[in-house]
Design a protein around this motif. Structure first.
Motif, mmCIF file in Angstrom:
data_model
loop_
_atom_site.group_PDB
_atom_site.id
_atom_site.type_symbol
_atom_site.label_atom_id
_atom_site.label_comp_id
_atom_site.label_asym_id
_atom_site.label_seq_id
_atom_site.Cartn_x
_atom_site.Cartn_y
_atom_site.Cartn_z
ATOM 1 N N UNK A 30 0.821 -1.212 0.000
ATOM 2 C CA UNK A 30 0.000 0.000 0.000
ATOM 3 C C UNK A 30 0.858 1.268 0.000
ATOM 4 N N UNK A 31 2.134 1.139 0.408
ATOM 5 C CA UNK A 31 3.013 2.306 0.475
ATOM 6 C C UNK A 31 4.183 2.256 -0.507
ATOM 7 N N UNK A 32 4.468 1.057 -1.034
ATOM 8 C CA UNK A 32 5.621 0.900 -1.925
ATOM 9 C C UNK A 32 5.260 0.110 -3.175
ATOM 10 N N UNK A 33 5.940 0.409 -4.255
ATOM 11 C CA UNK A 33 5.897 -0.418 -5.462
ATOM 12 C C UNK A 33 7.064 -1.380 -5.302
ATOM 13 N N UNK A 34 6.774 -2.679 -5.229
ATOM 14 C CA UNK A 34 7.791 -3.680 -4.924
ATOM 15 C C UNK A 34 8.088 -4.478 -6.184
#
Length: 92
Positions: A30-34
């Motif tokens: 939800x906070x990072x593009x992994x």
């Protein structure tokens, strides 16, 4: 699908731990593009966490020798400063 690379499917003993850790990291979606095992620059990194909010820091993990060195340094610091003392069972 955005976090999986063809190179992630190669079977070897290291991949078990890699997938285990990556599973934890995916909870940060939800906070990072992994992404993992993507070509960038002159090579391919292991895992990258790109912040969706560009005011936050990102993380790129690459060379496993550097990872092992940093992990050893971290464990030495934990032992030296006794960070784990509150997690140990005290016997009376």
């Amino acid at each position: 699908m955005s976090a999986v690379s063809y190179h992630d499917s190669v079977r070897d003993s290291e991949k078990y731990y890699y997938h285990f850790v990556r599973g934890f990291l995916l909870t940060l979606g939800d906070k990072y593009i992994i992404t993992s095992n993507r070509e960038s620059g002159y090579g391919r990194y292991d895992i990258a966490l790109e912040p969706k909010d560009k005011r936050n820091y990102g993380l790129i993990v690459g060379d496993k020798n550097t990872i092992y060195k940093k992990a050893k340094e971290a464990l030495a610091q934990i032992n030296e400063k006794k960070y784990d003392i509150s997690m140990k069972i005290m016997e009376y």
